[in-house]
Design a protein around this motif. Structure first.
Motif, PDB file in Angstrom:
ATOM      1  N   GLY A   1     -16.266  25.234  -5.644  1.00 56.24           N
ATOM      2  CA  GLY A   1     -14.974  25.282  -6.317  1.00 56.24           C
ATOM      3  C   GLY A   1     -14.461  23.895  -6.655  1.00 56.24           C
ATOM      4  N   LEU A   2     -13.582  23.852  -7.633  1.00 59.35           N
ATOM      5  CA  LEU A   2     -12.927  22.614  -8.060  1.00 59.35           C
ATOM      6  C   LEU A   2     -11.472  22.974  -8.353  1.00 59.35           C
ATOM      7  N   ASN A   3     -10.526  22.326  -7.640  1.00 61.68           N
ATOM      8  CA  ASN A   3      -9.115  22.694  -7.761  1.00 61.68           C
ATOM      9  C   ASN A   3      -8.257  21.468  -8.006  1.00 61.68           C
ATOM     10  N   SER A   4      -7.203  21.667  -8.753  1.00 63.26           N
ATOM     11  CA  SER A   4      -6.256  20.589  -9.046  1.00 63.26           C
ATOM     12  C   SER A   4      -4.840  21.123  -8.913  1.00 63.26           C
ATOM     13  N   ASN A   5      -3.912  20.234  -8.447  1.00 65.19           N
ATOM     14  CA  ASN A   5      -2.523  20.647  -8.300  1.00 65.19           C
ATOM     15  C   ASN A   5      -1.631  19.449  -8.606  1.00 65.19           C
ATOM     16  N   VAL A   6      -0.531  19.687  -9.260  1.00 69.03           N
ATOM     17  CA  VAL A   6       0.405  18.616  -9.582  1.00 69.03           C
ATOM     18  C   VAL A   6       1.822  19.124  -9.376  1.00 69.03           C
ATOM     19  N   MET A   7       2.672  18.267  -8.791  1.00 68.92           N
ATOM     20  CA  MET A   7       4.072  18.607  -8.588  1.00 68.92           C
ATOM     21  C   MET A   7       4.847  18.266  -9.860  1.00 68.92           C
ATOM     22  N   LEU A   8       5.468  19.269 -10.438  1.00 71.89           N
ATOM     23  CA  LEU A   8       6.234  19.063 -11.663  1.00 71.89           C
ATOM     24  C   LEU A   8       7.671  18.633 -11.370  1.00 71.89           C
ATOM     25  N   TYR A   9       8.250  19.210 -10.333  1.00 69.59           N
ATOM     26  CA  TYR A   9       9.634  18.858  -9.992  1.00 69.59           C
ATOM     27  C   TYR A   9       9.892  19.217  -8.537  1.00 69.59           C
ATOM     28  N   ASN A  10      10.475  18.271  -7.790  1.00 70.25           N
ATOM     29  CA  ASN A  10      10.840  18.555  -6.391  1.00 70.25           C
ATOM     30  C   ASN A  10      12.149  17.861  -6.024  1.00 70.25           C
ATOM     31  N   GLY A  11      13.108  17.963  -6.921  1.00 69.11           N
ATOM     32  CA  GLY A  11      14.407  17.354  -6.646  1.00 69.11           C
ATOM     33  C   GLY A  11      14.383  15.846  -6.733  1.00 69.11           C
ATOM     34  N   ASN A  12      13.484  15.295  -7.555  1.00 67.66           N
ATOM     35  CA  ASN A  12      13.346  13.836  -7.750  1.00 67.66           C
ATOM     36  C   ASN A  12      12.959  13.099  -6.467  1.00 67.66           C
ATOM     37  N   ARG A  13      12.408  13.814  -5.502  1.00 63.54           N
ATOM     38  CA  ARG A  13      12.040  13.148  -4.254  1.00 63.54           C
ATOM     39  C   ARG A  13      10.897  12.157  -4.439  1.00 63.54           C
TER      40      ARG A  13
ATOM     41  N   GLU B   1       0.836  -1.207   0.000  1.00 63.03           N
ATOM     42  CA  GLU B   1       0.000   0.000   0.000  1.00 63.03           C
ATOM     43  C   GLU B   1       0.868   1.253   0.000  1.00 63.03           C
ATOM     44  N   ASP B   2       2.038   1.180   0.646  1.00 59.97           N
ATOM     45  CA  ASP B   2       2.959   2.320   0.608  1.00 59.97           C
ATOM     46  C   ASP B   2       3.411   2.597  -0.829  1.00 59.97           C
ATOM     47  N   ILE B   3       3.578   1.541  -1.607  1.00 57.46           N
ATOM     48  CA  ILE B   3       3.961   1.714  -3.009  1.00 57.46           C
ATOM     49  C   ILE B   3       2.842   2.425  -3.773  1.00 57.46           C
ATOM     50  N   THR B   4       1.609   2.030  -3.511  1.00 55.85           N
ATOM     51  CA  THR B   4       0.469   2.685  -4.160  1.00 55.85           C
ATOM     52  C   THR B   4       0.437   4.174  -3.823  1.00 55.85           C
ATOM     53  N   MET B   5       0.714   4.497  -2.563  1.00 53.29           N
ATOM     54  CA  MET B   5       0.725   5.899  -2.145  1.00 53.29           C
ATOM     55  C   MET B   5       1.877   6.657  -2.810  1.00 53.29           C
ATOM     56  N   ALA B   6       3.050   6.013  -2.905  1.00 51.30           N
ATOM     57  CA  ALA B   6       4.203   6.674  -3.524  1.00 51.30           C
ATOM     58  C   ALA B   6       3.948   6.931  -5.005  1.00 51.30           C
ATOM     59  N   LYS B   7       3.285   6.010  -5.680  1.00 49.33           N
ATOM     60  CA  LYS B   7       2.946   6.216  -7.090  1.00 49.33           C
ATOM     61  C   LYS B   7       1.931   7.350  -7.241  1.00 49.33           C
TER      62      LYS B   7
ATOM     63  N   ASN C   1      11.392   8.372  -3.519  1.00 45.74           N
ATOM     64  CA  ASN C   1      10.490   7.780  -2.521  1.00 45.74           C
ATOM     65  C   ASN C   1       9.889   6.482  -3.043  1.00 45.74           C
ATOM     66  N   LEU C   2       9.510   6.468  -4.306  1.00 40.80           N
ATOM     67  CA  LEU C   2       8.960   5.268  -4.900  1.00 40.80           C
ATOM     68  C   LEU C   2      10.005   4.153  -4.935  1.00 40.80           C
TER      69      LEU C   2
ATOM     70  N   ARG D   1      18.759   0.934   0.129  1.00 41.87           N
ATOM     71  CA  ARG D   1      17.732   1.869   0.611  1.00 41.87           C
ATOM     72  C   ARG D   1      18.364   3.078   1.279  1.00 41.87           C
ATOM     73  N   SER D   2      19.446   2.848   2.022  1.00 42.65           N
ATOM     74  CA  SER D   2      20.113   3.969   2.677  1.00 42.65           C
ATOM     75  C   SER D   2      20.718   4.920   1.648  1.00 42.65           C
ATOM     76  N   GLY D   3      21.192   4.371   0.518  1.00 40.53           N
ATOM     77  CA  GLY D   3      21.697   5.234  -0.560  1.00 40.53           C
ATOM     78  C   GLY D   3      20.597   6.078  -1.167  1.00 40.53           C
ATOM     79  N   ILE D   4      19.423   5.477  -1.332  1.00 46.88           N
ATOM     80  CA  ILE D   4      18.281   6.229  -1.858  1.00 46.88           C
ATOM     81  C   ILE D   4      17.846   7.307  -0.867  1.00 46.88           C
ATOM     82  N   ALA D   5      17.935   6.978   0.430  1.00 47.30           N
ATOM     83  CA  ALA D   5      17.567   7.962   1.456  1.00 47.30           C
ATOM     84  C   ALA D   5      18.462   9.196   1.382  1.00 47.30           C
ATOM     85  N   ILE D   6      19.737   9.003   1.021  1.00 48.04           N
ATOM     86  CA  ILE D   6      20.636  10.153   0.856  1.00 48.04           C
ATOM     87  C   ILE D   6      20.148  11.048  -0.277  1.00 48.04           C
ATOM     88  N   GLU D   7      19.754  10.427  -1.383  1.00 51.16           N
ATOM     89  CA  GLU D   7      19.263  11.204  -2.530  1.00 51.16           C
ATOM     90  C   GLU D   7      17.971  11.935  -2.185  1.00 51.16           C
ATOM     91  N   ILE D   8      17.130  11.311  -1.392  1.00 50.98           N
ATOM     92  CA  ILE D   8      15.886  11.976  -0.976  1.00 50.98           C
ATOM     93  C   ILE D   8      16.209  13.198  -0.125  1.00 50.98           C
TER      94      ILE D   8
END
Length: 455
Positions: A96-108, A52-58, A112-113, A264-271
């Motif tokens: 109201g109806l609003n939408s937002n999308v992250m285009l770039y955040n340092g590949n976080r 489920e965490d993977i689903t949330m990350a996607k 995370n995925l 995973r620890s290497g990925i955590a550094i990149e995050i």
């Protein structure tokens, strides 16, 4: 009706008898334990949580979409939709109806995925490690039951011999060729052997209970299938610990889990480093509103073609249509100074990577030590078995000679019991060495990735 009841009772008794007569094989015990163990089920659920965490990350890659609606009441003056001040009580709605999308955040989002995907792999290996541990417990408990069964047979044989001694002593005492003390000594030996038999039976019952509890089944009528295990001096075929280690370090789930922890620890550094980069998001929305003066009709003034002020209907639907508006825009956030929080986060992630690397090395070292010890234990158990085998052969010959001497009246019952006790000790030593060697060998087979079977 009576015949039908009798038939049902016979069927139930037949089922119960079959259930009690069932003898579990090692493979059945292992399979049942893995299918029903509570800790295994808990880890399976934990693995589902990671999924489920993977689903949330996607989901972080997709735009959000939210709607809103409000109802409010105003008392006193307010500014209406046309910019005029009105001193009236009113009520209003907005939608109201609003939408937002992250285009770039340092590949976080991307990292995370990747991290949770690695977590899923870790959960799978942890589950496999737990299953392997349970399997080894089952094998150990199963072999312990077989050992206790063999010990019970040895003890039962001694009781049978003691009973024959008592009968023979009675005959000799009644014939007057032996004093009554001979019979008393034989009876005392029988009583001691029967006590040992009771102890052996209790030990067997407790080992069966332990195995049944490990499987989480009822201990009533529980039994295992007898296995005739034979070994010889060539049984220790897994003798190169380097080969065993290289195989184990490539296949064991606990090592793979530790390796993934380093990744995973290497990925955590990149995050953590991702917080140094700017973030860019895009948002869009649509909204409308409705206002109503309490006690008035929904109308609005307009100038007609004759320059006269007239009022036209301005109801709910009309206002929603007229007040409909759209918006969109980009939002750029550039980090400049955040009180060294990002720097510390990166440093902590790097330290955690060093810890994960050391934990991997520690597991590899301990695995080599365990394999080398298991191999040394197997060698020692095999040597003990060979020595016990030779000792038993000698004690059997000694017992045969002692039996002849005792039957002819040359040897006392005390001396005869000493010889027989040495034979029993040799039988017990042989049985213990055999099952100890079998378990150590199966442990080496486990490290080599060979399925554990008894034959």
């Amino acid at each position: 009706m009576r015949t039908k009841i009798v038939t049902i009772l016979v069927f139930v008794l037949f089922i119960n008898a079959n259930a009690q007569d069932k003898k579990w094989t090692l493979q059945e015990c292992v399979s049942y334990a893995l299918d029903h163990n509570i800790s295994v089920k808990q880890q399976e659920l934990s693995k589902e949580l990671v999924q489920e965490d993977i689903t949330m990350a996607k989901g972080n890659f997709y735009p959000s979409l939210n709607s809103s609606a409000s109802q409010s009441w105003n008392f006193g003056s307010y500014i209406d939709n046309y910019g005029g001040r009105v001193s009236r009580d009113s009520r209003s709605n907005s939608f109201g109806l609003n939408s937002n999308v992250m285009l770039y955040n340092g590949n976080r989002n991307k990292n995370n995925l990747l991290q949770v995907q690695k977590s899923l792999e870790t959960a799978g290996f942890d589950l496999e490690e737990n299953k392997n541990g349970i399997m080894l417990y089952v094998v150990n408990f199963y072999l312990n039951v077989l050992l206790n069964k063999e010990s019970l047979i040895i003890t039962q044989d001694q009781v049978d011999i003691s009973k024959k001694q008592v009968e023979k002593a009675k005959t000799l005492v009644e014939a007057g060729s032996q004093p009554k003390a001979t019979l008393l000594e034989a009876e005392a030996t029988l009583a001691s052997n029967e006590q040992q038999l009771t102890t052996a039976q209790n030990t067997l019952d407790l080992s069966l209970l332990s195995l049944a509890q490990l499987l989480q089944v009822s201990h009533k009528g529980f039994d295992v299938q007898d296995v005739d295990l034979t070994i010889d001096s060539k049984s220790l075929v897994y003798n190169d610990t380097d080969v065993i280690y290289e195989t184990a370090v490539s296949n064991l789930p606990e090592i793979k889990s530790a390796e993934i922890a380093v990744e995973r620890s290497g990925i955590a550094i990149e995050i953590a480093k991702g917080a140094y980069y700017p973030s860019l998001s895009f948002g869009a929305g649509i909204g409308t509103s409705y206002q109503h003066n309490q006690g008035d009709k929904d109308v609005r003034p307009i100038i007609d073609s004759n320059n006269n002020v007239v009022y036209v209907p301005n109801g709910f639907g009309k206002q929603l249509e007229d007040n409909l508006g759209y918006n969109f825009g980009f939002s750029l956030n550039i980090p400049i100074f955040n009180r060294f929080q990002t720097k510390s986060s990166v440093a902590k992630a790097q330290i955690n990577q060093e810890i994960a690397t050391l934990q991997l090395q520690d597991k590899q070292v301990k695995l080599r030590e365990t394999i080398e010890k298991a191999n040394a234990d197997a060698k020692a158990a095999l040597n003990q078995y060979i020595s016990a085998q030779k000792s038993l052969l000698a004690q059997n010959e000694s017992f045969k000679n002692a039996q002849v001497s005792y039957d002819s009246g040359v040897m006392t019952s005390f001396d005869f019991d000493q010889v027989r006790n040495r034979q029993v000790n040799a039988q017990s030593s042989l049985a213990n060495a055999k099952y100890n060697f079998v378990f150590r060998t199966k442990l080496l087979e486990y490290y080599l990735g060979i399925p554990i079977v008894l034959e």
